[in-house]
Write a protein that holds these residues in place. Structure first.
Motif: not given
Length: 219
Positions: A128-136, A144-150, A173-178
């Motif tokens: 989870v620490e590699d996740i930049i943000y999450i979108e609905s 989304y991560t630095k390596d792409g989206h899933y 629609s968004f959750i963000v890694n602070i």
């Protein structure tokens, strides 16, 4: 306060309310509404907010509070989750408390340490620490991560309660890694927006989440 309570309460119901829960809404020094559930601690409209209750703690700290409360407060033990009710212009207005059976404190799930993401026909465990943000988006969850989206099978309303504290919801629609926030600024319409590290992406902070974000980040 009434219209603001209705708006926030409706959004909260949509996101997460267990069927066994009772709901108490407070304003000023008393409860203004109570909806009993299966675990009923018999609060009545107009009742003063007692010392030691979750509602009192929300008033003191002006932020989300959750804890087990023994029977000395209402005569019935409960596990409470309290949320501040805030107005963008007027500030703190009261509290909404979700009242659950006391055993709920033993059933709370640990935060996710990884999420399995799908890309094409491959499933990959992502810390989870590699996740930049999450979108609905269109009833799909994408992170989304630095390596792409899933894609993920979990909706945002589940992830909001299963991610570590360094994730924050800034929009429906968004959750963000602070730790992935580069800066927060205003757009052309004076709305606050988040500029992310590692991605050429800006995300708007919705008006309903501005106070929560400001309180969490201290600005």
């Amino acid at each position: 306060m009434e219209s603001n309570v209705v708006r926030q309460f409706s959004q909260f119901i949509e996101d997460w309310i267990p069927k066994e829960a009772s709901i108490a809404i407070a304003a000023g020094d008393q409860y203004i509404s109570y909806i009993p559930g299966n675990h009923d601690i018999r609060i009545h409209q107009g009742q003063s907010i007692p010392s030691g209750s979750i509602t009192e703690r929300v008033y003191l700290h002006k932020k989300k509070v959750e804890s087990l409360v023994d029977k000395s407060v209402f005569g019935v033990p409960y596990y409470g989750v309290g949320y501040p009710i805030e107005d963008p212009e007027l500030g703190f207005q009261g509290a909404l408390t979700v009242i659950l059976p006391p055993e709920y404190s033993q059933e709370k799930l640990k935060p996710f340490s990884f999420i399995v993401g799908r890309r094409d026909e491959v499933w990959i465990p992502i810390p989870v620490e590699d996740i930049i943000y999450i979108e609905s988006h269109q009833k799909k969850t994408i992170f989304y991560t630095k390596d792409g989206h899933y894609s993920s099978k979990f909706p945002l309303k589940t992830l909001e309660y299963r991610l570590p504290d360094y994730f924050i919801r800034i929009h429906r629609s968004f959750i963000v890694n602070i730790s992935s926030i580069n800066q927060i600024s205003r757009d052309m319409a004076s709305n606050l927006e988040v500029q992310l590290k590692h991605l050429d992406q800006r995300l708007t902070i919705s008006q309903s989440h501005v106070l929560k974000v400001r309180n969490a980040l201290g600005f």
